[in-house]
Design an enzyme around this catalytic site. Structure first.
Site, PDB file in Angstrom:
ATOM      1  N   ASP A 228     -16.729 -81.878  30.911  1.00  0.00           N
ATOM      2  CA  ASP A 228     -16.888 -83.298  30.593  1.00  0.00           C
ATOM      3  C   ASP A 228     -16.694 -84.102  31.871  1.00  0.00           C
ATOM      4  OD1 ASP A 228     -17.038 -85.702  29.211  1.00  0.00           O
ATOM      5  OD2 ASP A 228     -15.198 -85.418  28.068  1.00  0.00           O
ATOM      6  N   HIS A 229     -17.319 -85.256  31.932  1.00  0.00           N
ATOM      7  CA  HIS A 229     -17.007 -86.235  32.958  1.00  0.00           C
ATOM      8  C   HIS A 229     -15.671 -86.913  32.620  1.00  0.00           C
ATOM      9  CE1 HIS A 229     -21.630 -86.781  33.670  1.00  0.00           C
ATOM     10  NE2 HIS A 229     -21.151 -85.751  34.358  1.00  0.00           N
TER      11      HIS A 229
ATOM     12  N   HIS B 130     -16.854 -89.391  27.723  1.00  0.00           N
ATOM     13  CA  HIS B 130     -17.600 -89.196  26.468  1.00  0.00           C
ATOM     14  C   HIS B 130     -18.850 -88.351  26.665  1.00  0.00           C
ATOM     15  CE1 HIS B 130     -15.893 -93.464  25.371  1.00  0.00           C
ATOM     16  NE2 HIS B 130     -14.959 -92.587  25.679  1.00  0.00           N
ATOM     17  N   HIS B 131     -18.777 -87.346  27.534  1.00  0.00           N
ATOM     18  CA  HIS B 131     -19.966 -86.581  27.897  1.00  0.00           C
ATOM     19  C   HIS B 131     -19.734 -85.080  27.807  1.00  0.00           C
ATOM     20  CE1 HIS B 131     -21.054 -90.272  30.635  1.00  0.00           C
ATOM     21  NE2 HIS B 131     -21.351 -90.482  29.365  1.00  0.00           N
ATOM     22  N   GLN B 132     -19.173 -84.597  26.721  1.00  0.00           N
ATOM     23  CA  GLN B 132     -18.927 -83.155  26.608  1.00  0.00           C
ATOM     24  C   GLN B 132     -20.253 -82.383  26.522  1.00  0.00           C
ATOM     25  OE1 GLN B 132     -17.210 -84.972  23.598  1.00  0.00           O
ATOM     26  NE2 GLN B 132     -16.063 -85.792  25.313  1.00  0.00           N
TER      27      GLN B 132
END
Length: 500
Positions: A279-280, A436-438
């Protein structure tokens, strides 16, 4: 007789797949665990923050993160038609060409930039509006000015081939209202005779008979004890990087030892299901101002600008992407009266977009009610800490530039003057949160260990595909929503081509 398909998840990828199959004459059943997008906060960009922890949020949390001060990180995910594109900031980033070329060179054949770019262009010129034609609020313009004073170039089009520099965000909005793929792709055909939309129903698992996926086991959210089965020629999981691997694991597709420990019959021993989770990450730098910034305005997102920057000169692409908010993003931090002023301010959220840490998703039990064990392994790799800390230091410098410090009276509230630059690594570990980038939990590739092949077919199970961000081998350099749309378009094309 028309072929039939079940699509699980009405988010970015699933909505696109649904539309393309409906247009091709498939009988499509689209299953969404949440309800319809009736909450006004979804449609009003200034109110997006209200959606966290709301009914439309799966409200996931990680397990305690050993390298992030033992904290459990909140992972907002959309549980509503539109998926996480109903909750996010609508930022559209094509990301770096090298991301996709890297996928291809690692075994994701056919996913190079030359194949991906035309898909982006078709999406942006077809149904989904992507625009930066909107006025910046004054504080956001000043952030761009301050970044220029820091030495960053102004990039008028970060989707034009070069990411580096500070930019106005390109977003999926029209007339001050959110537009996502559910709205653009599915809503115009929701009354089609060959489309059935099932909401408020969660998929427990895929039905596999003799190595072929033939349907899904469905559990009503309102009545968890009642389950039914739906069958189709194709089963397509588009439930996201957390939902899709969870369904596979409950179906008996995953690491044998883990499944047997939970009493789940093993359909296929697939150790990579749930692995490769990454993730980010963001870390806050918050400023208060003497000059009023003002409350969020209707029709205006609270973030309008961001930047891409390389924390080291030897990097081929940017490794950081700070995002800038017109409000102080206090989160779990507490504004101190008399110290942090009357409440006006802004946030320069330092951002890491090339994480080296890799975690995993596992089940705690075989039922949909059993919580997922989500371990991002956040900041486990020291390279991630170094890059995110460099981004924090840069954000501190930008906030101290005249365009913000002199023009707005900007004063750093957090980390604050009591935290020297030498201690920023500790700040990062204590404050890092998800971007919010899994991605990555159903990795695609050409090797035997890949969960899906380059045409997104689950290895070893006929009639089953995963079409969402979980298939990304490595995360893209920038927000993952636009790549997820590309995955949706290409995945739908593969379904249609393979069906002849």
């Amino acid at each position: 007789m028309a072929r039939s398909a079940i699509v699980v998840g009405a988010g970015t990828s699933g909505s696109i797949v649904t539309r393309r199959l409906v247009d091709a004459g498939y009988d499509v059943t689209l299953i969404e665990a949440g309800g319809y997008d009736t909450n006004p906060a979804i449609h009003e960009p200034s109110r997006a923050g209200e959606l966290w922890h709301a009914a439309e949020d799966w409200d996931y949390y990680t397990v305690p993160q050993e390298h992030a001060a033992g904290r459990r990180l909140h992972l907002p995910r959309g549980k509503v038609t539109g998926g996480s594109h109903a909750l996010n900031a609508m930022i559209w980033v094509r990301c770096a060409a090298a991301d996709f070329d890297g996928w291809e060179s690692a075994g994701a054949t056919g996913w190079g930039w030359s194949e991906v770019l035309p898909v982006y262009e078709a999406i942006e010129n077809d149904l989904l509006p992507v625009t930066d034609d909107y006025p910046l609020v004054p504080i956001q313009q000043s952030i761009i000015d301050a970044a220029g004073e820091e030495g960053l170039a102004h990039n008028p089009d970060y989707n034009g081939g070069t990411l580096d520099g500070v930019s106005q965000e390109q977003v999926t909005m029209r007339g001050g209202r959110r537009v996502n793929t559910w709205m653009a792709y599915v809503r115009p055909v929701e009354d089609a005779s060959n489309l059935r939309i099932v909401t408020d129903a969660e998929v427990h698992s895929v039905i596999v008979e003799d190595g072929v996926a033939v349907g899904v086991r469905l559990t009503s959210v309102a009545e968890p004890v009642e389950a039914s089965e739906l069958r189709a020629d194709e089963v397509i999981l588009a439930a996201g990087a957390l939902g899709s691997p969870a369904i596979l694991l409950r179906s008996g597709i995953g690491p044998r030892e883990d499944l047997e420990a939970l009493g789940i019959d093993v359909v296929r021993d697939a150790p990579a299901v749930g692995a490769n989770l990454h993730d980010h990450l963001l870390s806050p730098v918050i400023f208060t101002t003497a000059r009023p910034v003002g409350a969020p305005e209707p029709g205006v997102s609270v973030t309008q600008t961001h930047l891409f920057w390389r924390s080291r000169d030897d990097l081929a692409e940017p490794d950081t992407q700070p995002i800038h908010f017109s409000v102080p993003m206090w989160g779990e931090l507490e504004p101190r009266p008399g110290v942090h002023g009357p409440g006006d301010g802004f946030s320069l959220m330092a951002g890491l977009v090339t994480p080296h840490s890799r975690g995993a998703l596992r089940l705690s039990g075989p039922a949909v009610e059993d919580p997922l064990l989500i371990d991002l392994a956040a900041l486990e790799d020291d390279r991630d800490v170094a890059a995110l800390a460099a981004s924090v230091r840069q954000a501190r410098r930008i906030g101290a530039r005249p365009a913000l410090a002199a023009e707005w009276g900007a004063t750093e509230a957090y980390p604050g003057p009591d935290v020297p630059d030498a201690e920023v690594e500790d700040w990062v570990r204590r404050t890092a949160v998800t971007y919010h980038h899994q991605v990555g939990t159903c990795r695609m590739g050409s090797d035997p260990d890949a969960v899906v092949d380059p045409r997104l077919r689950v290895n070893g199970i006929a009639g089953l595909r995963v079409i969402d961000a979980s298939v990304m081998p490595t995360i893209t350099t920038g927000n993952t929503n636009a790549p997820a749309a590309v995955i949706g378009e290409r995945g739908a094309l593969f379904v249609l081509e393979d069906a002849g």
